[in-house]
Scaffold this active site. Structure first.
Site, PDB file in Angstrom:
ATOM      1  N   GLY A 109       4.215 -35.903  29.138  1.00 14.06           N
ATOM      2  CA  GLY A 109       4.678 -36.314  27.816  1.00 14.06           C
ATOM      3  C   GLY A 109       4.374 -37.777  27.591  1.00 14.06           C
ATOM      4  CB  CYS A 162       2.312 -36.483  34.225  1.00 16.53           C
ATOM      5  SG  CYS A 162       1.907 -38.134  33.683  1.00 16.53           S
ATOM      6  CE1 TYR A 163       9.238 -38.955  30.016  1.00 13.29           C
ATOM      7  CE2 TYR A 163       9.753 -36.617  29.858  1.00 13.29           C
ATOM      8  CZ  TYR A 163      10.097 -37.927  29.630  1.00 13.29           C
ATOM      9  OH  TYR A 163      11.293 -38.226  29.018  1.00 13.29           O
ATOM     10  CG  HIS A 214      -2.292 -34.597  33.570  1.00 11.40           C
ATOM     11  ND1 HIS A 214      -1.311 -34.019  32.791  1.00 11.40           N
ATOM     12  CD2 HIS A 214      -2.135 -35.939  33.446  1.00 11.40           C
ATOM     13  CE1 HIS A 214      -0.603 -34.971  32.206  1.00 11.40           C
ATOM     14  NE2 HIS A 214      -1.076 -36.147  32.592  1.00 11.40           N
ATOM     15  CD  GLU A 231      -2.119 -30.517  32.898  1.00 13.20           C
ATOM     16  OE1 GLU A 231      -1.918 -30.508  34.122  1.00 13.20           O
ATOM     17  OE2 GLU A 231      -1.584 -31.345  32.135  1.00 13.20           O
ATOM     18  N   GLY A 246     -16.904 -14.727  10.850  1.00 18.67           N
ATOM     19  CA  GLY A 246     -16.952 -15.510  12.080  1.00 18.67           C
ATOM     20  C   GLY A 246     -15.965 -14.957  13.103  1.00 18.67           C
ATOM     21  CG  ASP A 306     -12.219 -18.774  15.253  1.00 13.92           C
ATOM     22  OD1 ASP A 306     -12.677 -18.282  16.297  1.00 13.92           O
ATOM     23  OD2 ASP A 306     -12.332 -19.977  14.954  1.00 13.92           O
ATOM     24  CB  SER A 307     -11.667 -15.004   9.886  1.00 16.36           C
ATOM     25  OG  SER A 307     -13.021 -14.650   9.757  1.00 16.36           O
ATOM     26  CB  SER A 308     -13.974 -11.190  13.224  1.00 11.37           C
ATOM     27  OG  SER A 308     -14.964 -11.606  12.335  1.00 11.37           O
ATOM     28  CE  LYS A 320     -15.184 -19.828  18.520  1.00 12.17           C
ATOM     29  NZ  LYS A 320     -14.832 -20.065  17.115  1.00 12.17           N
TER      30      LYS A 320
END
Ligand code: XMP
Length: 513
Positions: A55, A82-83, A169, A171, A225, A227-229, A369
């Site tokens: 954070g 971390c935090y 980190h 991740e 595209g 994402d919308s599909s 994505k």
């Protein structure tokens, strides 16, 4: 089947969603909780482990976010990042102080004790740090298990309490073996099995969409595209005919694109898809305009207008769905330092007038994505949709240089279809970032048969890229370029010359306008 859940308490780190994503990569279910979530609630949810995110705050600052202290007494393993590490020390009796040097970027981690957290890893790792405070004294019952140049307490543990803290980190991609450290925490410390999959995500999302939407209607702008599909396929699976999709044909689409969309979504998936055929309107407004920015503005404004008209015609709907992905989520306005907790659900969608109020439905907003692609495949969308190359919103409007006309668009569409076909047959299409043609309104002299010709030029652009921020032109084999050039010149009337774009980005951009 109820999955074991890892709770990620969010203290406002820009990486919180990345932690959740890494946990999904380990096939474990995770849920992001507000940092204030009570220990009682976490116990009720029977979480198998708790991760305290990083954070932006300092634990030394008055009023900085703190978790319920009872979470440390639940007997459930805790990993502070971390935090999160600083919280553990600060709240359990250690000492945190401002560091004279802010540790930012790469550092070398020296592992002293591998234990469960570092099992299977080498003794030295390049890790990614980003913090100002550092530990000065361990809390009682803790020992240090790794250090860096700037900190003797880069990783700490109380094995008895099963509480771990790491300063770096794990991740982020820049941390070597980061995913292995998280996987060790999940499997060896929390005892999680690898039993969560995209099919579970689909099931959970469907439940969530049904609960959220109830018996109301949902509208969605389908662009074709990825994402919308994927958003459309998921929402349709959840609420069927309560979803209405709007596909705007702006006349700037590729060859047969409208037909393909109608075929797939309307016929194959049986979705309610309304097509707004408005090519003539777009072309009329674009007449005489050759400035790229003006073209983009006209296309954008006309799109909003056509989209609005279609929505009005469809009638009242409570929800407007969007295929927003996590990297698109920018409006993380932060109250008490917790952006993830303050995602707005009631707000107006960019470009739509205030009178058109919708609630947003964004079922992909936690995903990245590649996860959306995996989800699309899980939902049965074909590879051509799931792995489709990016296509700019203004479409071929920014690929016809200068003033746009129907005849130039038709020439470009034919050339582009040939390039597409050749990219597919040579198996290059899915390996590159983008491959497309550009129409140049430049006439050059040529000779075909015995005839002199005086026609336009088509530029071919094929680039590789990771994120479109930088790009390089692809060394497409000469045979493929030759076939593309021969076919375009022979098969497309109005073109007598093909050139290949060998500019990288920067200094060039990917699109020409
Ligand atoms: P440039 O040309 O800036 O493009 O290097 C970077 C990436 O963005 C795509 N692009 C757009 N996408 N609306 C979009 O949705 C747009 O107006 C737009 N302009 C460029 C481009 O295709 C490339 O992938």
């Amino acid at each position: 089947m109820k999955h074991q859940t890892i709770a990620v308490l969010d203290f406002g780190s820009q990486y919180t969603q990345v932690i959740a994503r890494r946990i999904r990569e380990c096939s474990v279910y995770s849920k992001i909780y507000h940092y204030k979530t009570s220990a009682k609630q976490l116990k009720k949810d029977r979480v198998a482990g708790i991760i305290l995110s990083g954070g932006p705050e300092s634990v030394l600052k008055k009023g900085s976010p703190r978790p319920d202290p009872k979470i440390f007494e639940l007997g459930v393993p805790v990993l502070g990042i971390c935090y999160g590490l600083q919280l553990i020390s600060f709240m359990l009796g250690g000492k945190v102080e401002k560091s004279s040097e802010r540790e930012y970027g790469h550092g070398q981690l020296k592992i002293k004790t591998k234990g469960s957290l570092f099992r299977g890893l080498p003794s030295r790792l390049q890790v990614w740090n980003s913090h100002g405070d550092r530990l000065a004294k361990l809390p009682g019952g803790f020992k240090t298990i790794a250090s860096t140049e700037n900190s003797d307490f880069a990783a700490i543990v109380s094995e008895k309490k099963r509480i771990y803290g790491i300063q770096f980190h794990p991740e982020v991609d820049h941390t070597e073996g980061g995913i292995n450290i998280l996987e060790n925490f999940l499997r060896k410390i929390c005892g999680c099995k690898a039993d969560w999959s995209m099919a579970d995500f689909v099931r959970d999302s469907i439940d969530w969409i049904r609960k959220t939407v109830g018996s109301d209607r949902v509208l969605l702008g389908l662009s074709g595209g990825v994402d919308s599909s994927v958003a459309a396929a998921l929402i349709h699976k959840a609420v069927g005919k309560q979803l209405t999709c709007v596909f705007v044909d702006n006349g700037l689409l590729r060859l047969n694109e409208r037909e393909l969309v109608v075929d797939l979504y309307k016929r194959h998936f049986n979705m309610d898809v309304r097509v707004a055929r408005s090519g003539a309107k777009f072309l009329k407004r674009l007449r005489g305009v050759s400035d790229p920015e003006k073209k983009r503005k006209i296309i954008g404004n006309t799109f909003v207008e056509v989209f609005q008209d279609s929505l009005k015609r469809i009638g009242h709907a409570k929800f407007l769905a969007q295929g927003t992905l996590y990297p698109d989520v920018i409006e993380s306005v932060s109250i008490d330092g917790n952006p993830a907790a303050t995602i707005k659900s009631h707000h107006n969608v960019g470009g739509l007038p205030k009178s058109m109020k919708f609630e947003l439905l964004e079922p992909l907003r936690q995903l990245f994505k590649d996860e959306v692609r995996a989800l699309g495949a899980e939902l049965g969308l074909p590879k051509e949709v799931v792995w489709r190359q990016p296509f700019p919103g203004p479409g071929l409007g920014v690929r016809v240089m200068g003033e746009i006309s129907k005849s130039k668009l038709d020439v470009l569409r034919k050339a582009d279809a040939i390039l597409h076909e050749e990219m597919m047959t040579s198996e290059l299409y899915y390996k590159v970032w983008q491959s497309f043609c550009v129409f140049l309104p430049v006439k050059t002299v040529g000779v075909m048969g015995d005839e002199r010709t005086y026609e336009n030029v088509i530029a071919v652009r094929v680039v590789e890229s990771k994120d479109a921020m930088t790009a390089d032109w692809v060394r497409v084999p000469y045979e493929v370029l030759q076939r593309v050039s021969n076919r375009i010149i022979n098969e497309v009337q109005g073109v007598n010359r093909v050139v290949y774009d060998i500019s990288s980005k920067p200094p060039g951009t990917i699109e020409w306008e």
